[in-house]
Design an enzyme around this catalytic site. Structure first.
Site, short mmCIF file in Angstrom:
data_model
loop_
_atom_site.label_atom_id
_atom_site.label_comp_id
_atom_site.label_asym_id
_atom_site.label_seq_id
_atom_site.Cartn_x
_atom_site.Cartn_y
_atom_site.Cartn_z
N CYS A 133 19.38 64.86 21.60
CA CYS A 133 19.99 64.31 22.80
C CYS A 133 19.41 65.00 24.03
O CYS A 133 18.32 65.54 24.00
CB CYS A 133 21.50 64.51 22.75
N LEU A 161 21.98 61.11 21.11
CA LEU A 161 21.24 60.23 20.21
C LEU A 161 21.69 60.60 18.81
O LEU A 161 21.39 61.68 18.31
CB LEU A 161 19.73 60.42 20.35
N ILE A 197 21.97 61.17 15.05
CA ILE A 197 21.07 61.30 13.91
C ILE A 197 21.84 61.70 12.66
O ILE A 197 21.63 61.17 11.58
CB ILE A 197 19.96 62.35 14.20
N ASN A 199 21.25 70.20 21.85
CA ASN A 199 20.16 69.24 21.71
C ASN A 199 19.26 69.72 20.58
O ASN A 199 18.71 70.82 20.65
CB ASN A 199 19.36 69.14 23.01
N GLY A 239 2.63 65.68 12.22
CA GLY A 239 1.78 66.77 11.74
C GLY A 239 1.43 67.77 12.82
O GLY A 239 0.58 68.64 12.60
#
Length: 624
Positions: A2, A50, A52, A75, A362
């Site tokens: 977030c 956000l 998750i 965050n 990566g």
């Protein structure tokens, strides 16, 4: 994942609340799922979420501890939160989030709880009873945290634009950081391009108590590297590296949303996808941005890896014109100026549009496993230190002759290296990484002297903090981690992926893996072949044609764009930059003309960074 924001030191809750709303609004793109605030006299904390892990409203932030004493905004992700939850069973959990585990850990261990976290994070926690606030940033600097201090008042946010939106931060350019940007196309933490705004260093925390604001370090790679590999045979070290990387990948697959992986077909992304396929409970989804032009495309390598590991592969074909159309949006998304970034913006955009909310990357493989040419160069310089005993006058004559006979960016750097009094890391590394040399910057700025080289200061400070002498290649890795990786790659990845509300996870930067690999002897990872230790540790996971393929990167025809499609845009920005009194207009014009004429000593990146700088200054209405 977030964005967080906060204000410490404003007594009036109404004023703090209005300011916090403005800051939260400026970073709404980071967290489209939810928003929240906590405001009391002296402390205001905000968050954009956000989702998750635990997608329910139970994950709402700011989150209070069960006893109501602690208030947290966070965050990032704590990958080992399930293990910690088992260890902290006495806490009365109400959610399935990693956020609540942080509160439980703080109640048991206080500020020391950060040593138990494996993850990426920027967080703020307020203790009402003790009337104190802590701000923390993760060990490797994966998640950003910016702050502005004015007396006993402190504002913080996940993005610079959030601080500017507060109305309490002057919109003034940090002129002292300009030389750093011109040298390296970024500004190294703790400084930023905005006067008074700083970035909390990785592995550091801020403590605010009774009007006093102090900053401390809790982790650094050169002090916390492991000596476990010392004396171990190569076969055992390979097994350790494989197991640590596999564990790092497995930790990062915990999510309650659709996830996937970026796949270029290079060693690093292919390794992540291969290990994902071994530990994931579902078929792996992979995403590649490819081009029709063979010179730009890595499609066949990515497709080969997708076939090998039976991934659900999405190949997003773009023409350079498609990419070109997205550049204005990428520039607008840029929270802090950078010479790079649009590449990540495009990859993140198409991945998010494919229905993915979290992706593995990566990033970090080159820095940790000696994947860049500079590792070979620095190892060679270290081996041939005796050449520094050749009289300086002779070396300077040789350097100038080479520069005159074969003018190029490479021969310019050789000339600078030959002019050094020593080739130790703190002298040579900053030159190898530098984009514009100091002698030219003096002409460009019209100044008699420049600020001290920030990269040189970082490398020297790192050397002084070493409790034991790191291997040479590990010292280069620490320099890369502390400069280019943290201040360019990670910052670009965060700001460009979060512009699309996409979370990016980076297994190569698992701190346990980093600590171990930094302690591995040079003889086990000297780059006689690309990332030898990594590829050997993976065994037969990757095909040899992937391991031995030429390193391409994300190649685009910037050179042509700046002379054609982007000419008018770049020309206008460079002219505007010349009017600010920061650079000499005639030198700026001459640099632009040299590029347009095809001068091999002026590549597109040197010009583009200046265009980006002016565009960013205009977007954020900063005074020079």
């Amino acid at each position: 994942m977030c964005g967080i924001s906060g204000i410490i030191g404003i007594a009036a809750p109404e004023e703090a609340g209005r300011t916090l709303d403005a800051m939260n609004g400026a970073i709404a793109h980071r967290g489209p799922d939810d928003c929240g605030s906590f405001v009391v006299p002296g402390v205001a904390l905000g968050q954009r979420r956000l989702s998750i892990i635990d997608l329910s409203c139970a994950g709402h932030q700011p989150m209070l501890s069960a006893d109501g004493n602690l208030v947290l905004v966070f965050n990032g992700e704590i990958y080992n939160y399930r293990e910690l939850k088992q260890e902290l069973r006495d806490y009365p959990y109400q959610t399935q989030t990693d956020t609540e585990v942080i509160l439980a850990a703080w109640q048991k261990w206080g500020r020391e709880c950060v040593h138990h976290f494996n993850g990426m994070f920027a967080l703020a926690i307020s203790d009402k009873a003790k009337n104190e606030v802590f701000l923390f940033r993760d060990r490797l600097g994966i998640k950003p945290l910016y702050y502005f201090q004015q007396g006993q008042r402190l504002l913080f946010c996940s993005e610079v634009r959030g601080l500017l939106a507060s109305g309490l931060v002057p919109r003034k350019l940090n002129r002292a950081a300009l030389a750093d940007y011109l040298r390296y196309q970024t500004v190294h933490a703790p400084e930023t391009m905005v006067q008074g705004v700083q970035m909390l260093l990785p592995g550091h925390y801020i403590h605010i108590s009774k009007g006093e604001i102090t900053t401390s370090s809790y982790w650094s790679p050169e002090k916390n590297y492991s000596r476990e590999a010392e004396g171990k045979p190569y076969e055992e070290v390979k097994r350790d590296v494989h197991d640590l990387l596999q564990q790092a990948v497995a930790r990062r697959l915990v999510a309650d949303v659709p996830f996937g992986a970026f796949l270029s077909g290079g060693i690093d992304s292919s390794a992540i996808v291969g290990l994902m396929s071994q530990v994931a409970s579902q078929r792996v989804k992979t995403f590649s941005v490819t081009f029709e032009e063979e010179a730009f495309s890595e499609a066949r390598f990515a497709a080969a890896i997708a076939r090998k590991f039976d991934t659900e592969h999405t190949e997003i074909k773009l023409t350079p014109d498609d990419f070109l159309e997205l550049i204005p949006a990428a520039l607008q998304a840029m929270d802090h100026p950078s010479g790079d970034g649009p590449n990540t913006f495009v990859v993140s955009k198409v991945t998010k549009e494919a229905g993915i909310t979290m992706a593995l990357s990566g990033l970090g493989g080159d820095e940790l496993f000696a994947g860049y040419d500079m590792f070979t160069q620095m190892a060679t310089l270290h081996r041939y230190q005796w050449l520094a005993s050749v009289p300086l006058a002779l070396r300077r004559v040789a350097g100038k002759s080479l520069k005159t006979l074969k003018p190029s960016v490479a021969t310019n750097k050789i000339n600078e290296l030959l002019g050094l009094t020593s080739w130790k890391l703190s002298d040579a590394y900053p030159i190898i990484r530098q984009v514009l040399p100091d002698d030219y910057l003096l002409q460009l700025t019209g100044r008699e002297a420049l600020e001290k080289n920030r990269v040189q200061q970082l490398v020297e400070a790192s050397r002084q903090r070493q409790e034991q002498l790191l291997p040479v290649l590990s010292r280069v890795s620490v320099a890369e981690i502390g400069s280019y990786m943290q201040n360019t790659l990670l910052r670009d990845t965060d700001q460009m992926s979060m512009a699309h509300a996409l979370e990016v996870r980076v297994p190569f930067l698992d701190y346990k893996l980093v600590e171990y690999v930094l302690g591995v002897p040079d003889s086990y990872k000297y780059p006689t072949s690309p990332k030898k230790l990594l590829t050997d540790a993976l065994g037969d996971l990757l095909p040899m044609d992937i391991i031995n393929r030429p390193k391409m990167g994300f190649v685009l025809p910037w050179q042509n764009w700046l002379k054609q499609e982007l000419y008018a845009f770049a020309d206008e920005k460079l002219k505007n930059l010349g009017k600010r009194g920061l650079l000499r207009p005639e030198e700026l014009h001459q640099l632009w003309q040299r590029f347009l004429r095809g001068d091999v000593a002026v590549n597109w990146a040197r010009v583009w960074a200046l265009v980006v700088l002016e565009n960013w200054l205009e977007e954020n209405e900063l005074e020079a």
